[in-house]
Design a protein around this motif. Structure first.
Motif, mmCIF file in Angstrom:
data_model
loop_
_atom_site.group_PDB
_atom_site.id
_atom_site.type_symbol
_atom_site.label_atom_id
_atom_site.label_comp_id
_atom_site.label_asym_id
_atom_site.label_seq_id
_atom_site.Cartn_x
_atom_site.Cartn_y
_atom_site.Cartn_z
ATOM 1 N N ALA A 1 0.825 -1.204 0.000
ATOM 2 C CA ALA A 1 0.000 0.000 0.000
ATOM 3 C C ALA A 1 0.860 1.255 0.000
ATOM 4 C CB ALA A 1 -0.935 -0.016 1.203
ATOM 5 N N ARG A 2 1.976 1.207 0.730
ATOM 6 C CA ARG A 2 2.868 2.363 0.815
ATOM 7 C C ARG A 2 3.500 2.663 -0.557
ATOM 8 N NH1 ARG A 2 2.556 6.156 4.166
ATOM 9 N NH2 ARG A 2 2.504 7.289 2.201
ATOM 10 N N THR A 3 3.976 1.619 -1.213
ATOM 11 C CA THR A 3 4.576 1.803 -2.530
ATOM 12 C C THR A 3 3.548 2.312 -3.531
ATOM 13 O OG1 THR A 3 6.205 0.067 -2.103
ATOM 14 C CG2 THR A 3 5.784 0.631 -4.407
ATOM 15 N N ALA A 4 2.344 1.738 -3.475
ATOM 16 C CA ALA A 4 1.292 2.160 -4.402
ATOM 17 C C ALA A 4 0.918 3.623 -4.182
ATOM 18 C CB ALA A 4 0.072 1.271 -4.241
ATOM 19 N N PHE A 5 0.964 4.057 -2.936
ATOM 20 C CA PHE A 5 0.634 5.460 -2.680
ATOM 21 C C PHE A 5 1.781 6.383 -3.076
ATOM 22 C CE2 PHE A 5 0.273 9.341 -0.218
ATOM 23 C CZ PHE A 5 -1.051 9.694 -0.485
ATOM 24 N N ASP A 6 2.989 6.013 -2.744
ATOM 25 C CA ASP A 6 4.131 6.906 -2.973
ATOM 26 C C ASP A 6 4.538 6.989 -4.441
ATOM 27 O OD1 ASP A 6 4.235 7.439 -0.260
ATOM 28 O OD2 ASP A 6 5.833 5.981 0.141
ATOM 29 N N THR A 7 4.410 5.892 -5.166
ATOM 30 C CA THR A 7 4.918 5.886 -6.541
ATOM 31 C C THR A 7 3.898 5.443 -7.580
ATOM 32 O OG1 THR A 7 5.736 3.593 -6.376
ATOM 33 C CG2 THR A 7 7.223 5.355 -5.653
ATOM 34 N N GLY A 8 2.754 4.951 -7.155
ATOM 35 C CA GLY A 8 1.772 4.437 -8.101
ATOM 36 C C GLY A 8 0.858 5.513 -8.654
ATOM 37 N N PRO A 9 0.004 5.146 -9.585
ATOM 38 C CA PRO A 9 -0.846 6.132 -10.257
ATOM 39 C C PRO A 9 -2.081 6.559 -9.465
ATOM 40 C CG PRO A 9 -1.249 3.954 -11.170
ATOM 41 C CD PRO A 9 -0.107 3.805 -10.198
ATOM 42 N N TRP A 10 -2.536 5.742 -8.520
ATOM 43 C CA TRP A 10 -3.859 5.959 -7.925
ATOM 44 C C TRP A 10 -4.037 7.347 -7.297
ATOM 45 C CZ3 TRP A 10 -8.285 3.707 -8.742
ATOM 46 C CH2 TRP A 10 -9.344 3.909 -7.856
ATOM 47 N N PRO A 11 -3.136 7.802 -6.422
ATOM 48 C CA PRO A 11 -3.351 9.122 -5.817
ATOM 49 C C PRO A 11 -3.263 10.269 -6.819
ATOM 50 C CG PRO A 11 -1.733 7.847 -4.581
ATOM 51 C CD PRO A 11 -1.933 7.155 -5.891
ATOM 52 N N PRO B 1 -5.148 13.113 -0.724
ATOM 53 C CA PRO B 1 -5.455 11.887 0.025
ATOM 54 C C PRO B 1 -4.534 11.760 1.233
ATOM 55 C CG PRO B 1 -4.326 11.383 -2.033
ATOM 56 C CD PRO B 1 -4.684 12.837 -2.090
ATOM 57 N N VAL B 2 -5.073 11.271 2.338
ATOM 58 C CA VAL B 2 -4.298 11.223 3.576
ATOM 59 C C VAL B 2 -3.142 10.245 3.486
ATOM 60 C CG1 VAL B 2 -5.710 9.472 4.714
ATOM 61 C CG2 VAL B 2 -4.541 11.174 6.095
ATOM 62 N N GLY B 3 -3.252 9.210 2.647
ATOM 63 C CA GLY B 3 -2.146 8.271 2.488
ATOM 64 C C GLY B 3 -2.586 6.827 2.593
ATOM 65 N N VAL B 4 -1.763 6.015 3.239
ATOM 66 C CA VAL B 4 -2.081 4.600 3.472
ATOM 67 C C VAL B 4 -3.064 4.516 4.625
ATOM 68 C CG1 VAL B 4 -1.155 2.355 4.162
ATOM 69 C CG2 VAL B 4 0.152 3.831 2.614
ATOM 70 N N THR C 1 -4.609 4.536 -0.560
ATOM 71 C CA THR C 1 -4.437 3.101 -0.710
ATOM 72 C C THR C 1 -4.798 2.462 0.626
ATOM 73 O OG1 THR C 1 -2.087 3.222 -0.112
ATOM 74 C CG2 THR C 1 -2.654 3.355 -2.448
ATOM 75 N N VAL C 2 -5.241 1.209 0.597
ATOM 76 C CA VAL C 2 -5.837 0.639 1.797
ATOM 77 C C VAL C 2 -5.304 -0.750 2.105
ATOM 78 C CG1 VAL C 2 -7.961 1.956 1.389
ATOM 79 C CG2 VAL C 2 -7.828 -0.419 0.615
ATOM 80 N N VAL C 3 -5.280 -1.034 3.405
ATOM 81 C CA VAL C 3 -5.096 -2.393 3.916
ATOM 82 C C VAL C 3 -6.336 -2.716 4.723
ATOM 83 C CG1 VAL C 3 -3.741 -3.921 5.373
ATOM 84 C CG2 VAL C 3 -2.594 -2.169 4.000
ATOM 85 N N GLY D 1 -21.530 10.349 3.202
ATOM 86 C CA GLY D 1 -21.654 11.723 2.772
ATOM 87 C C GLY D 1 -20.318 12.365 2.430
ATOM 88 N N PRO D 2 -20.334 13.655 2.083
ATOM 89 C CA PRO D 2 -19.077 14.360 1.857
ATOM 90 C C PRO D 2 -18.183 14.363 3.088
ATOM 91 C CG PRO D 2 -20.949 15.651 1.074
ATOM 92 C CD PRO D 2 -21.504 14.503 1.834
ATOM 93 N N GLU D 3 -18.809 14.309 4.265
ATOM 94 C CA GLU D 3 -18.038 14.273 5.507
ATOM 95 C C GLU D 3 -17.155 13.035 5.568
ATOM 96 O OE1 GLU D 3 -21.716 16.703 6.046
ATOM 97 O OE2 GLU D 3 -21.299 14.701 5.228
ATOM 98 N N GLY D 4 -17.679 11.901 5.067
ATOM 99 C CA GLY D 4 -16.889 10.676 5.036
ATOM 100 C C GLY D 4 -15.705 10.769 4.089
ATOM 101 N N LEU D 5 -15.874 11.470 2.973
ATOM 102 C CA LEU D 5 -14.759 11.680 2.047
ATOM 103 C C LEU D 5 -13.706 12.588 2.665
ATOM 104 C CD1 LEU D 5 -13.477 11.316 -0.757
ATOM 105 C CD2 LEU D 5 -14.854 13.259 -1.531
ATOM 106 N N ASN D 6 -14.157 13.667 3.311
ATOM 107 C CA ASN D 6 -13.224 14.602 3.937
ATOM 108 C C ASN D 6 -12.346 13.928 4.983
ATOM 109 O OD1 ASN D 6 -13.925 16.923 2.494
ATOM 110 N ND2 ASN D 6 -15.669 17.345 3.825
ATOM 111 N N ALA D 7 -12.865 12.869 5.599
ATOM 112 C CA ALA D 7 -12.104 12.167 6.630
ATOM 113 C C ALA D 7 -10.864 11.473 6.069
ATOM 114 C CB ALA D 7 -12.994 11.147 7.335
ATOM 115 N N PHE D 8 -10.809 11.291 4.738
ATOM 116 C CA PHE D 8 -9.654 10.651 4.104
ATOM 117 C C PHE D 8 -8.814 11.653 3.307
ATOM 118 C CE2 PHE D 8 -12.433 7.086 4.966
ATOM 119 C CZ PHE D 8 -11.542 6.109 5.392
ATOM 120 N N LEU D 9 -9.003 12.934 3.579
ATOM 121 C CA LEU D 9 -8.277 13.983 2.866
ATOM 122 C C LEU D 9 -7.509 14.868 3.831
ATOM 123 C CD1 LEU D 9 -11.109 15.087 0.393
ATOM 124 C CD2 LEU D 9 -9.077 13.742 -0.197
#
Length: 498
Positions: free
Chosen positions: A64-74, A154-157, A184-186, A473-481
């Protein structure tokens, strides 16, 4: 007699039964530790599944860390992530029947209940796909010296930990928002209910999520603690008991990791003096002990006017006493078994405590006499309950409801708020605006009038010891930003804009 018409070998593939999903691949566990799954309806084991060790946890986090730091998703646009979420939702929709049957097999949810609530998963993914495609991940604000660009990163992993009782619906709240945000998630699946999250991994793979964006392991509490403590994990989203939530909060505070907690409840339903009896019972009864009371938002305290106490006690007890308790695979069953022997012992212990403290049982009160196997308890109603009694204060997580009498509306509100929890509540009245005015006074995150509803676009979460933050809701999205502000001077040359 209960049946068990679920065959893991024919209904689930070998990956779901024996592997974890890490870095876009189905991988064998590092160790040989396994756990038995016991069918609540029969008390017999029906499967044995692997448990992760710390090495598996580390591999999942590293992916998850590699996917967040170097992958396309974020770095994808919200529209691009939305397309992946919609493909995941389509894949999940094709497995609704299997996912419903998994819920009944793992924890004994009656088939009608499972069929009703499993589609929550696709509804949440669809909602967050739509939100991701329209959400303002960047905006510009004028400043004295120029402008500031506000980037919602995005907040990260993230570690997503959902409980055994409703693994798929609760996980979908977390997963939809986390993926929409670009995290990215575990996912740590509980050992009691491992299959739901692994089927979700199948859907993610089918939808073409990049490797490492979604990882699933099945782990016990010890390995869960290892996951929460890892410095590479930027955020933890946990749903479960208040006691465990406090431990997780402390662990996250030690390293300033972000955390969202959706914890216990002891929700109150206030029946106002003008509420019509029959419509109120029809709307209220299904939410007092749904899924044998093993749901955090169950309305387990009913507050009624003292002048109507006996009328309500008699009528409500009659309704509960007529509920059909039985085989969860039978479509006519209304109340199935508890999830485990541990849950059965816990609930029976609370019933005995209620007796000893002076509450009066009006129906139920023990292990169900018709079943010599499985974890069946009679739906139980206590009357004459006072707010200092254990059964009125602690979350029982079983089909046990307490009825408390109040003198006036101020007394009713005081009783509703006299709890360490603040997750949910309901108010019943023939006057909707009067009910609304009462609901405003209840210290709970979600209060419904003349029924109970949850919607993907509305935040869910609790006050007090019912948790921190919101999901949905939007509040749930904000919790990961995370909000990042970049100041730019006025009149500066601008050649390109990322």
């Amino acid at each position: 007699m209960s049946t068990f018409p679920f065959d893991t070998q024919s209904e689930l593939n070998g990956n779901v039964l024996s592997r974890f999903y890490i870095d876009g691949q189905w991988v064998l566990p590092s160790a040989r530790e396994t756990v038995k799954l016991v069918a609540p309806s029969t008390g017999h084991a029906f499967a044995r599944v692997p448990l992760a060790d710390t090495g598996d946890v580390d591999k999942a986090v590293d992916a998850a860390r590699t996917a967040f730091d170097t992958g396309p998703w974020p770095r994808m646009s919200g529209v691009e992530r939305a397309a992946c979420l919609r493909r995941m939702s389509t894949a999940l929709a094709s497995r609704m029947r299997t996912l419903s049957r998994i819920w009944t097999a793992e924890v004994g949810a009656p088939v009608w209940f499972a069929d009703m609530f499993v589609p929550t998963a696709t509804a949440m993914l669809d909602y967050y796909a739509e939100l991701a495609s329209t959400f303002a991940f960047q905006e510009t604000r004028p400043t004295r010296a120029g402008e500031a660009r506000i980037i919602r990163q995005p907040v990260g992993v993230t570690a997503l930990i959902a409980p055994w009782n409703a693994q798929l619906p609760i996980l979908s709240y977390k997963l939809g928002a986390a993926l929409a945000a670009g995290c990215t998630v575990v996912i740590k699946a509980p050992p009691e209910t491992p299959f739901d999250a692994l089927v979700v991994a199948e859907c993610a793979h089918e939808a073409g999520l990049p490797p490492g964006v979604l990882n699933v392991i099945t782990a016990d509490a010890e390995r869960g603690a290892h996951l929460v403590a890892k410095r590479e994990v930027d955020k933890v989203s946990f749903t479960g008991s208040t006691a465990t939530g406090k431990v997780i909060a402390k662990m996250c505070a030690d390293r300033m990791a972000r955390v969202t907690l959706e914890l216990g409840g002891k929700s109150a339903a206030i029946v106002l003096d003008d509420a019509e009896l029959n419509p109120t019972l029809a709307a209220l009864a299904p939410f007092t002990m749904p899924f044998s009371g093993q749901i955090c938002f169950a309305q387990t305290r009913i507050l009624v006017p003292r002048s109507r106490e006996q009328e309500f006690v008699d009528a409500y007890s009659a309704v509960i006493g007529c509920l059909k308790v039985g085989d969860p695979w039978d479509v006519t069953t209304q109340i199935g078994p508890l999830a485990s022997q541990r849950q059965l012992d816990r609930v029976l212990g609370y019933i005995e405590t209620g007796r000893k403290e002076g509450a009066r049982i009006t129906t139920g009160g023990g292990r169900h006499p018709q079943f010599d196997a499985g974890f069946f308890v009679e739906p139980t109603v206590f009357a004459g309950v006072t707010s200092d009694m254990t059964i009125a204060r602690e979350e029982i997580f079983g089909p046990v409801v307490s009825i408390l009498a109040y003198d006036d509306i101020d007394h009713a509100v005081a009783l509703a708020n006299n709890t360490d929890f603040g997750l949910s509540g309901t108010v019943f009245s023939s006057d909707v605006e009067r009910a609304y005015a009462t609901a405003r006074r209840i210290r709970a995150g979600n209060v419904s009038v003349n029924g109970l509803e949850m919607a993907p676009n509305v935040p869910f979460g609790g006050f007090k010891q019912s948790g921190l933050g919101r999901e949905g809701g939007p509040e749930g999205l904000n919790a990961f930003l995370e909000d990042q502000a970049i100041y730019l001077p006025a009149n500066a040359p601008r050649r390109t804009q990322a």
